[in-house]
Design a protein around this motif. Sequence first.
Motif, PDB file in Angstrom:
ATOM      1  N   GLU A  33      97.042  -7.254 -58.864  1.00 22.40           N
ATOM      2  CA  GLU A  33      96.396  -8.482 -58.389  1.00 22.40           C
ATOM      3  C   GLU A  33      97.425  -9.578 -58.125  1.00 22.40           C
ATOM      4  N   LYS A  34      98.368  -9.728 -59.064  1.00 17.02           N
ATOM      5  CA  LYS A  34      99.430 -10.726 -58.857  1.00 17.02           C
ATOM      6  C   LYS A  34     100.342 -10.316 -57.708  1.00 17.02           C
ATOM      7  N   ALA A  35     100.659  -9.044 -57.650  1.00 15.45           N
ATOM      8  CA  ALA A  35     101.506  -8.542 -56.559  1.00 15.45           C
ATOM      9  C   ALA A  35     100.859  -8.851 -55.218  1.00 15.45           C
ATOM     10  N   GLU A  36      99.561  -8.617 -55.124  1.00 12.45           N
ATOM     11  CA  GLU A  36      98.823  -8.905 -53.893  1.00 12.45           C
ATOM     12  C   GLU A  36      98.987 -10.373 -53.494  1.00 12.45           C
ATOM     13  N   GLN A  37      98.900 -11.285 -54.466  1.00  9.77           N
ATOM     14  CA  GLN A  37      99.001 -12.719 -54.185  1.00  9.77           C
ATOM     15  C   GLN A  37     100.367 -13.084 -53.601  1.00  9.77           C
ATOM     16  N   TYR A  38     101.414 -12.508 -54.175  1.00  9.51           N
ATOM     17  CA  TYR A  38     102.767 -12.809 -53.678  1.00  9.51           C
ATOM     18  C   TYR A  38     102.985 -12.249 -52.281  1.00  9.51           C
ATOM     19  N   PHE A  39     102.561 -10.998 -52.062  1.00  9.73           N
ATOM     20  CA  PHE A  39     102.783 -10.387 -50.745  1.00  9.73           C
ATOM     21  C   PHE A  39     101.977 -11.086 -49.654  1.00  9.73           C
ATOM     22  N   LYS A  40     100.809 -11.573 -50.019  1.00  4.28           N
ATOM     23  CA  LYS A  40      99.951 -12.231 -49.029  1.00  4.28           C
ATOM     24  C   LYS A  40     100.598 -13.501 -48.479  1.00  4.28           C
ATOM     25  N   THR A  41     101.365 -14.198 -49.332  1.00  2.00           N
ATOM     26  CA  THR A  41     102.021 -15.438 -48.868  1.00  2.00           C
ATOM     27  C   THR A  41     103.082 -15.158 -47.804  1.00  2.00           C
ATOM     28  N   LEU A  42     103.519 -13.898 -47.706  1.00  2.00           N
ATOM     29  CA  LEU A  42     104.564 -13.541 -46.740  1.00  2.00           C
ATOM     30  C   LEU A  42     104.005 -13.102 -45.392  1.00  2.00           C
ATOM     31  N   LEU A  43     102.703 -12.919 -45.327  1.00  2.00           N
ATOM     32  CA  LEU A  43     102.079 -12.431 -44.098  1.00  2.00           C
ATOM     33  C   LEU A  43     101.849 -13.568 -43.106  1.00  2.00           C
ATOM     34  N   PRO A  44     101.870 -13.256 -41.803  1.00  2.00           N
ATOM     35  CA  PRO A  44     101.635 -14.302 -40.795  1.00  2.00           C
ATOM     36  C   PRO A  44     100.231 -14.857 -40.921  1.00  2.00           C
ATOM     37  N   SER A  45     100.114 -16.161 -40.676  1.00  2.00           N
ATOM     38  CA  SER A  45      98.810 -16.821 -40.828  1.00  2.00           C
ATOM     39  C   SER A  45      97.987 -16.782 -39.547  1.00  2.00           C
ATOM     40  N   ASP A  46      98.542 -16.168 -38.477  1.00  2.00           N
ATOM     41  CA  ASP A  46      97.857 -16.155 -37.175  1.00  2.00           C
ATOM     42  C   ASP A  46      97.050 -14.865 -36.980  1.00  2.00           C
ATOM     43  N   ASN A  47      96.201 -14.546 -37.943  1.00  2.00           N
ATOM     44  CA  ASN A  47      95.316 -13.374 -37.836  1.00  2.00           C
ATOM     45  C   ASN A  47      96.116 -12.069 -37.696  1.00  2.00           C
ATOM     46  N   ARG A  79     103.156  -3.868 -45.720  1.00  2.00           N
ATOM     47  CA  ARG A  79     103.106  -2.545 -46.359  1.00  2.00           C
ATOM     48  C   ARG A  79     102.790  -2.680 -47.850  1.00  2.00           C
ATOM     49  N   TRP A  80     103.547  -3.537 -48.540  1.00  2.00           N
ATOM     50  CA  TRP A  80     103.339  -3.699 -49.987  1.00  2.00           C
ATOM     51  C   TRP A  80     101.991  -4.358 -50.291  1.00  2.00           C
ATOM     52  N   TYR A  81     101.569  -5.266 -49.413  1.00  2.00           N
ATOM     53  CA  TYR A  81     100.269  -5.917 -49.593  1.00  2.00           C
ATOM     54  C   TYR A  81      99.137  -4.896 -49.516  1.00  2.00           C
ATOM     55  N   LEU A  82      99.198  -4.033 -48.524  1.00  2.00           N
ATOM     56  CA  LEU A  82      98.163  -3.007 -48.355  1.00  2.00           C
ATOM     57  C   LEU A  82      98.148  -2.027 -49.526  1.00  2.00           C
ATOM     58  N   VAL A  83      99.343  -1.638 -49.987  1.00  2.00           N
ATOM     59  CA  VAL A  83      99.424  -0.718 -51.130  1.00  2.00           C
ATOM     60  C   VAL A  83      98.844  -1.373 -52.375  1.00  2.00           C
ATOM     61  N   SER A  84      99.140  -2.683 -52.586  1.00  2.00           N
ATOM     62  CA  SER A  84      98.606  -3.405 -53.747  1.00  2.00           C
ATOM     63  C   SER A  84      97.085  -3.456 -53.689  1.00  2.00           C
ATOM     64  N   LEU A  85      96.550  -3.660 -52.481  1.00  2.00           N
ATOM     65  CA  LEU A  85      95.092  -3.669 -52.325  1.00  2.00           C
ATOM     66  C   LEU A  85      94.491  -2.311 -52.671  1.00  2.00           C
ATOM     67  N   GLN A  86      95.119  -1.251 -52.130  1.00  2.00           N
ATOM     68  CA  GLN A  86      94.586   0.097 -52.345  1.00  2.00           C
ATOM     69  C   GLN A  86      94.662   0.504 -53.814  1.00  2.00           C
ATOM     70  N   LYS A  87      95.659   0.008 -54.525  1.00  2.00           N
ATOM     71  CA  LYS A  87      95.745   0.283 -55.966  1.00  2.00           C
ATOM     72  C   LYS A  87      94.583  -0.371 -56.722  1.00  2.00           C
ATOM     73  N   GLN A  88      93.989  -1.400 -56.110  1.00  2.55           N
ATOM     74  CA  GLN A  88      92.826  -2.063 -56.709  1.00  2.55           C
ATOM     75  C   GLN A  88      91.516  -1.576 -56.084  1.00  2.55           C
ATOM     76  N   ARG A  89      91.615  -0.455 -55.293  1.00  4.73           N
ATOM     77  CA  ARG A  89      90.462   0.111 -54.597  1.00  4.73           C
ATOM     78  C   ARG A  89      89.878  -0.868 -53.566  1.00  4.73           C
ATOM     79  N   LYS A  90      90.808  -1.620 -52.937  1.00  3.88           N
ATOM     80  CA  LYS A  90      90.420  -2.535 -51.853  1.00  3.88           C
ATOM     81  C   LYS A  90      91.242  -2.155 -50.619  1.00  3.88           C
TER      82      LYS A  90
END
Length: 819
Positions: free
Chosen positions: A749-763, A777-788
């Motif tokens: 969950e924390k990993a997801e928060q950090y990786f999300k800040t690095l993603l572009p804000s333009d959709n 890549r890391w954001y998606l993996v963090s989500l999938q580890k949480q079944r999201k």
Amino acid sequence: MDFHRKTKENSSSLILWIICICTIFFLFTAPFYKGLFVGLNITFDGPLFSFMIVSSLLLLLLSIYLLFHTNLIDKKEQLGLVFVWVLPILYFVSSINSASPYSAENIFNLNVTYSIFFLIGLFLYKNTLAFRVLSSGLLLSLYCVVMVGFANLFGNMNMMDAVMGFKTWMRITSVFQYANTYSAVLVGLLFSSLFLITNSENKYRLGFISAMIVPIIISFILTDSRGGLLMAPIVLLCLLPFLSPPKQIIYLINLILGATTSFLVLKPIKNISIDIRENFWQNSNFKLPLMSTESLMAWGLLLLGSTAMVIFSLLINHFFSPKIKQMTKQLTKFKFNKLILPSALVIIFSVLIGITFSVPAARSLLPASISSKIEKTNLSQNSVLERLTFYRDTAKFLKDQPIIGAGGGAWAALYEKYQSNPYESRQAHNFFLQLLTEVGLLGFIILLSLIIYVYYHFIRRYNEHDSNDVSKLIYFIITTSILVHSAIDFDMSFAYISALVFMGLGIMISKPLINTEAISLRFNYIYTGFLLFVSILLLVSGLDKKIASNFFNKSISAAQNRLPFNEVLASLDKSIEMQPKNIQYISTKANMLSQAYSQTKNDVFYIQMKNLILEAQQIEPSNRIIIEQKLAMHLQKKEFEQAVGTLENALEYFPWDSGVYEGANVQPSFYERLISLTFELGKQANLQGDINKSNMFWDKAISNYNIVLSKVEQLKKLPAGQQIGRDFRTRPKMTQCIGEIYYYRKDYEKAEQYFKTLLPSDNFDNLEDQEKQIAARWYLVSLQKQRKNDIQLYNKLIAVEPKERDEIINLLNNNVFNN
């Protein structure tokens, strides 16, 4: 006996004139070496070393002169003669445990030269003719500086940064390359020239000096110096009480007429200058012939203004001056008659300042450059707020070094350790505060006491005996102008300016030989012996530094010409042998050895480099270049844990380091490098099964990342008008490392928060950048580890980079890390 006495007197008189002529030569030449700026860098060192050598020889000559003249020193001057050496002695004491030993040694030597100029001023004043020649030389040299400024402005000369700015905005700096210091000199020169006009009986002298008033005022306006505008009225109010009421009125009439004439020709001169300077923006080597149309028009307008001022001054002196004296005859009978007009001016200035600051229509009557400066002048602007920050940071500095400071150059060496935000300023922008950092409260009290002592005796003696000594007061005016302005800027970091100020102080305290109460022969001989000793020490030190500098320059030239490596090092070794505390010499050799080791892998070069770097760090632990070289040395040998220690030590001295992320020489901040390195070391330890060590390194990474975040929040609390300084913030690589740490610790969950800040804000439409692809890549993996999941991001990432599908699968299947 008479023959021998006359021979001695003639010889000693010759010595005095040699000192006088050499001093005038210094006044003419020193400004053209960037005012002998004390930049604490090898770029500025050469002229300063020459200045030390010349000063030592002048002191040697002065010592010999005093041996033949034992009746020159008055008892009332005795304290000042001793007092002026206390500050250099304190600089020597503070240099023993200084932050930058080599800078401290240089600034100690320079303070010795300032004391020498104090003595030169004091003793030249005692010879009436020599003093007149000196005073004329000073004024002519400063007038030359003004005219050189115009020659650059009008395109006839092309000195570096003599005119700064771009397009419609210009600042004239003349030889100083710093407009604010030039403005302080111009204030002193303007008020001195007006004083001479007011007191001149010679119409030719009056005409010549009057001709310079308009060029001086125009130059002052074109410096665009807010500090100069604020300080000028203060200096004027300090000067006027030295004049009788009629002369005060004549003085102010000349000032008003000079200012009015200058304003009338200012706009056309500025417009022509902008057109001329347009060529310089396109071609830095451009030079305009003197006889060109544009140049002649500019010089013609300046000449027109000067001619008008000469006519006005001659008319005032011939027709109005006697009438004004007659009209104010009754006024001079009042006890405090000299304070009436200055007191009225205080009220007038207060009203005018209030009107110009509050009424836009009043500001519109002024030249645009002055009007805009006044409009922007307030307590919430960056220059004011930043200076207040410098003052607060100096207070923090003093807590560690309160009594004798950290030696010459302390501010430049340590300011980043104490700064409250990441500003860049190797100067404290306040001479007195910079002095506090260098020689502490004791040095500050000593200098302040010397200034008070000199001014007290000058004012008292001037009112009683010297009121007809016109030339003496010009040194009071120039010295006061610079000292007042140096309270808000670094004018005294120019050795030429400091020498001028101390010479002025020496002249101010000096007494004429009439009714001299001579000191004892014993004191005279002891003092002369001391001066001889100091002159020899300074001469040896100056020669040593100059020769070492020549060897260093020779080695650099040899390297540029690709001469054999041994020849390059031979000259460099000689420079280091002569100046073993010069970090720039040492770091240059260390850099050459590092390159040799990289090319040959010969451990002999590495060992020599290592010894040099460790030795240099003992000398100056806060030196950034040495820290960088030590870090590179550890990384070369893959000594990663030692590199961590070096980075942690670096952040003690550079807690606001923000790195360089633009241009050719990209250098990540110490924080980024420390976080990246501790992340990798923690990762390596985890793979080896050492969980405690892994957690230790990862905790360090997280801790330093949190420090960066807290400092970013601290910057948000700065006043609205204050600029942050360097671009201090978290960088993508830092955040990526922290996100991965939390991922490896299975805190998805924390990993997801950090990786999300690095993603572009333009959709998620901008995923071409590799850093953003890795973060996605890391954001998606963090989500999938949480079944999201985020199907939209996944599809866009695969569309941009198809290989990311396999990278995501590999990460999901990689469970080698321990928790």
